[in-house]
Design a protein around this motif. Sequence first.
Motif, short mmCIF file in Angstrom:
data_model
loop_
_atom_site.label_atom_id
_atom_site.label_comp_id
_atom_site.label_asym_id
_atom_site.label_seq_id
_atom_site.Cartn_x
_atom_site.Cartn_y
_atom_site.Cartn_z
N THR A 80 1.30 2.05 5.05
CA THR A 80 0.35 2.31 3.95
C THR A 80 -0.27 0.99 3.49
OG1 THR A 80 1.74 4.19 3.25
CG2 THR A 80 0.07 3.37 1.69
N PRO A 81 -1.45 0.65 3.97
CA PRO A 81 -2.09 -0.62 3.56
C PRO A 81 -2.56 -0.56 2.10
CG PRO A 81 -3.04 0.28 5.60
CD PRO A 81 -2.24 1.37 4.97
N VAL A 82 -2.61 -1.75 1.48
CA VAL A 82 -3.22 -1.93 0.16
C VAL A 82 -4.33 -2.97 0.35
CG1 VAL A 82 -2.89 -2.69 -2.20
CG2 VAL A 82 -1.08 -1.37 -1.05
N ALA A 83 -5.55 -2.57 0.08
CA ALA A 83 -6.73 -3.37 0.46
C ALA A 83 -6.64 -4.84 0.07
CB ALA A 83 -7.97 -2.73 -0.14
N SER A 84 -6.32 -5.13 -1.19
CA SER A 84 -6.38 -6.51 -1.65
C SER A 84 -5.14 -7.34 -1.33
CB SER A 84 -6.63 -6.55 -3.17
OG SER A 84 -5.61 -5.82 -3.82
N HIS A 85 -3.98 -6.71 -1.41
CA HIS A 85 -2.73 -7.45 -1.25
C HIS A 85 -2.06 -7.29 0.11
CE1 HIS A 85 -2.81 -8.39 -5.52
NE2 HIS A 85 -2.99 -7.09 -5.77
N ALA A 86 -2.21 -6.14 0.73
CA ALA A 86 -1.51 -5.89 1.98
C ALA A 86 -2.37 -5.03 2.90
CB ALA A 86 -0.17 -5.20 1.70
N PRO A 87 -3.42 -5.64 3.45
CA PRO A 87 -4.32 -4.85 4.30
C PRO A 87 -3.64 -4.31 5.55
CG PRO A 87 -4.81 -7.19 4.44
CD PRO A 87 -3.85 -7.03 3.31
N LEU A 88 -2.53 -4.94 6.00
CA LEU A 88 -1.81 -4.47 7.18
C LEU A 88 -0.50 -3.76 6.81
CD1 LEU A 88 -2.30 -7.58 9.53
CD2 LEU A 88 -3.64 -5.45 9.45
N GLY A 89 -0.36 -3.49 5.52
CA GLY A 89 0.86 -2.81 5.07
C GLY A 89 2.01 -3.77 4.85
N LYS A 90 1.73 -5.09 4.85
CA LYS A 90 2.76 -6.10 4.60
C LYS A 90 2.35 -6.94 3.40
CE LYS A 90 4.02 -6.53 9.50
NZ LYS A 90 4.15 -7.47 10.64
N TRP A 91 3.22 -7.01 2.40
CA TRP A 91 2.90 -7.72 1.15
C TRP A 91 3.81 -8.96 1.07
CZ3 TRP A 91 1.40 -4.64 -3.75
CH2 TRP A 91 0.98 -5.53 -4.75
N PRO A 92 3.28 -10.17 1.43
CA PRO A 92 4.09 -11.39 1.39
C PRO A 92 4.16 -11.95 -0.02
CG PRO A 92 1.92 -11.89 2.24
CD PRO A 92 1.95 -10.41 2.01
#
Length: 340
Positions: A52-64
């Motif tokens: 599940t991507p998040v456009a601004s923070h985790a476009p590839l579904g990874k939130w570093p």
Amino acid sequence: PGPNNVTIAAGAVGAEENDEFGVNITTLDFKKAKGVTHLFGKNKSSFGWTITPVASHAPLGKWPFDLPSRLLKIREKSNVTDENSHNKKETNISTISSNITVDKFLSKRLSDALRSFSSQPNIWILPTLNPQPEVARDSEPQPNIEVESLIRNPVDTVIKAPPQYGLTCLAHFLAKEAWGQSNPSYWLYLDAKNIKPIKVSIEQAMNAELQSTGLERSDIKCVILDSWSESEKDAFKLLNNVCEYFGDIPVICMQSLSGSLTFENNDRKANRKFRNIYLWALIRNDIRKIVTTYNDRKYLGDEDAITTRLVSDLEVLNLHRTALNCLTLLKVYEIDFDES
């Protein structure tokens, strides 16, 4: 979940959803002071979890993200404790695994010893142990010796009984129960029929037992010498060599009395002072327990009638009241039992 994996469950604020709809998997790298959260959502149409991507923070579904310095300091302080805890936990797991292995080994050995016939149930009756021979019942009575007390406090002992009284079963029962205590005690089992009266043979027999259990010589708290008979050649040489080989470790000798219940005391031939205990025949109540257990698994008839018939047949046939003789007659009753 485990020592390195933690599950945290919670509902999302404002989600207005009762079913599972999302899962985040976070990995932490304390050496690099970095972390990353992998975002997944429940896809109802595909019946599975998808990135599940998040456009601004985790476009590839990874939130570093960077790990907070406060967390790193806490981690640094707990490193030593964690290492000690990990080692202790590995030791505990190893100990538990070893306990289970030994218990299975000892349980199977007792079960095999109890099996008289392949089609019969295994039945164990706690035996009667007494300081005096059964033929001395007319003398001043002595209190019975509790099996539990023998297990709690093993001392050099000779347990005497005629053949087929169940000495081998008792030996395996003692070993199993000693290991089953809250503080397991390993009792080494040796069969006198398979050992020569020399150190090499004793050592080989010991090593074979230790290999079967995964234990070490230092774990031995008591030695059981089974199938020992003073009428055998070099019997006392074997007994004395076993005592000498194991030093201060208590030795319990299971002595088979040949021919009769009488016993000529030849303790002077042993290099240790042994306590003498005698295994008595079954009383009527014990025979009833055997009948009850047997009847529950293979119904023969009325328990009172079976018990009365069994006691009578043992007396008429001049057979000792032993578990083996009881089970043999019960096997015969399976074919034809007349309650009259």
